[in-house]
Write a protein that holds these residues in place. Structure first.
Motif, PDB file in Angstrom:
ATOM      1  N   GLY A   3       1.178  -1.006  -0.032  1.00  0.00           N
ATOM      2  CA  GLY A   3       0.365   0.166  -0.126  1.00  0.00           C
ATOM      3  C   GLY A   3       1.260   1.267  -0.344  1.00  0.00           C
ATOM      4  N   LEU A   4       2.124   1.270  -0.162  1.00  0.00           N
ATOM      5  CA  LEU A   4       2.969   1.504  -0.426  1.00  0.00           C
ATOM      6  C   LEU A   4       3.077   2.863  -1.577  1.00  0.00           C
ATOM      7  N   GLY A   5       2.769   3.628  -2.131  1.00  0.00           N
ATOM      8  CA  GLY A   5       2.948   4.538  -3.064  1.00  0.00           C
ATOM      9  C   GLY A   5       4.181   5.368  -3.070  1.00  0.00           C
ATOM     10  N   LEU A   6       4.347   6.195  -4.694  1.00  0.00           N
ATOM     11  CA  LEU A   6       5.748   6.856  -4.614  1.00  0.00           C
ATOM     12  C   LEU A   6       5.630   8.473  -3.673  1.00  0.00           C
ATOM     13  N   PRO A   7       4.839   8.826  -2.873  1.00  0.00           N
ATOM     14  CA  PRO A   7       5.502   9.810  -2.088  1.00  0.00           C
ATOM     15  C   PRO A   7       5.365   9.484  -0.839  1.00  0.00           C
ATOM     16  N   GLU A   8       5.227   7.695  -0.247  1.00  0.00           N
ATOM     17  CA  GLU A   8       5.113   8.097   0.535  1.00  0.00           C
ATOM     18  C   GLU A   8       7.078   6.616   0.777  1.00  0.00           C
ATOM     19  N   LEU A   9       7.091   6.468  -0.024  1.00  0.00           N
ATOM     20  CA  LEU A   9       8.469   5.721  -0.626  1.00  0.00           C
ATOM     21  C   LEU A   9       9.638   6.980  -0.530  1.00  0.00           C
ATOM     22  N   GLY A  10       9.038   7.523  -1.412  1.00  0.00           N
ATOM     23  CA  GLY A  10       9.724   9.199  -1.049  1.00  0.00           C
ATOM     24  C   GLY A  10      10.430   9.353   0.596  1.00  0.00           C
ATOM     25  N   ILE A  11       9.454  10.030   1.463  1.00  0.00           N
ATOM     26  CA  ILE A  11       9.114  10.215   2.486  1.00  0.00           C
ATOM     27  C   ILE A  11      10.181   8.949   3.685  1.00  0.00           C
ATOM     28  N   VAL A  12       9.929   7.786   3.286  1.00  0.00           N
ATOM     29  CA  VAL A  12      10.595   6.529   3.660  1.00  0.00           C
ATOM     30  C   VAL A  12      12.372   6.794   3.370  1.00  0.00           C
ATOM     31  N   ALA A  13      12.803   6.833   2.242  1.00  0.00           N
ATOM     32  CA  ALA A  13      13.924   7.667   2.023  1.00  0.00           C
ATOM     33  C   ALA A  13      14.778   8.649   2.010  1.00  0.00           C
ATOM     34  N   VAL A  14      13.950   9.611   2.720  1.00  0.00           N
ATOM     35  CA  VAL A  14      14.516  10.273   2.706  1.00  0.00           C
ATOM     36  C   VAL A  14      15.042  10.206   4.767  1.00  0.00           C
ATOM     37  N   VAL A  15      14.095  10.254   4.707  1.00  0.00           N
ATOM     38  CA  VAL A  15      13.912   9.332   6.497  1.00  0.00           C
ATOM     39  C   VAL A  15      15.302   8.965   6.769  1.00  0.00           C
ATOM     40  N   ALA A  16      15.606   7.717   5.844  1.00  0.00           N
ATOM     41  CA  ALA A  16      16.301   7.028   5.864  1.00  0.00           C
ATOM     42  C   ALA A  16      17.680   7.431   5.837  1.00  0.00           C
ATOM     43  N   ILE A  17      17.559   8.807   5.286  1.00  0.00           N
ATOM     44  CA  ILE A  17      19.633   8.822   4.385  1.00  0.00           C
ATOM     45  C   ILE A  17      19.095  10.324   5.669  1.00  0.00           C
ATOM     46  N   LEU A  18      18.388  10.770   6.232  1.00  0.00           N
ATOM     47  CA  LEU A  18      18.428  11.251   7.901  1.00  0.00           C
ATOM     48  C   LEU A  18      19.398  10.604   8.686  1.00  0.00           C
ATOM     49  N   ILE A  19      18.217   9.539   8.894  1.00  0.00           N
ATOM     50  CA  ILE A  19      19.212   8.515   9.750  1.00  0.00           C
ATOM     51  C   ILE A  19      20.142   8.122  10.289  1.00  0.00           C
ATOM     52  N   PHE A  20      20.397   7.593   8.726  1.00  0.00           N
ATOM     53  CA  PHE A  20      21.758   6.997   8.624  1.00  0.00           C
ATOM     54  C   PHE A  20      22.592   7.478   7.951  1.00  0.00           C
ATOM     55  N   GLY A  21      22.299   8.931   7.089  1.00  0.00           N
ATOM     56  CA  GLY A  21      23.964   9.364   6.162  1.00  0.00           C
ATOM     57  C   GLY A  21      23.764   8.705   4.685  1.00  0.00           C
ATOM     58  N   PRO A  22      24.075   9.391   3.742  1.00  0.00           N
ATOM     59  CA  PRO A  22      23.833   8.791   2.250  1.00  0.00           C
ATOM     60  C   PRO A  22      25.456   7.140   2.013  1.00  0.00           C
TER      61      PRO A  22
END
Length: 67
Positions: A3-22
């Motif tokens: 049930g995840l769309g493109l906007p949700e996946l984008g938010i998850v990616a941004v949060v992951a980058i903020l938490i773990f770093g690029p």
């Protein structure tokens, strides 16, 4: 996909980058891939073992009935 769309996946990616770093994201992906690969191999081996046990049991039953 869950049930995840493109906007949700984008938010998850941004949060992951903020938490773990690029720099850490590829390492985490690599570790996840290795874990999934070893899990698949383990499941495949368990299936092979159970199939072999079933075959052995069937042979024993045939030998018992044949006597």
């Amino acid at each position: 996909m869950f049930g995840l769309g493109l906007p949700e996946l984008g938010i998850v990616a941004v949060v992951a980058i903020l938490i773990f770093g690029p720099k850490k994201i590829p390492e985490l992906g690599n570790a996840l891939g290795k874990t999934l690969r070893s899990f698949k191999e383990g499941v495949g081996q368990a299936d092979d073992e159970s199939t072999q046990k079933d075959k052995d049991k069937h042979k024993e039953e045939e030998q018992t009935l044949g006597k």
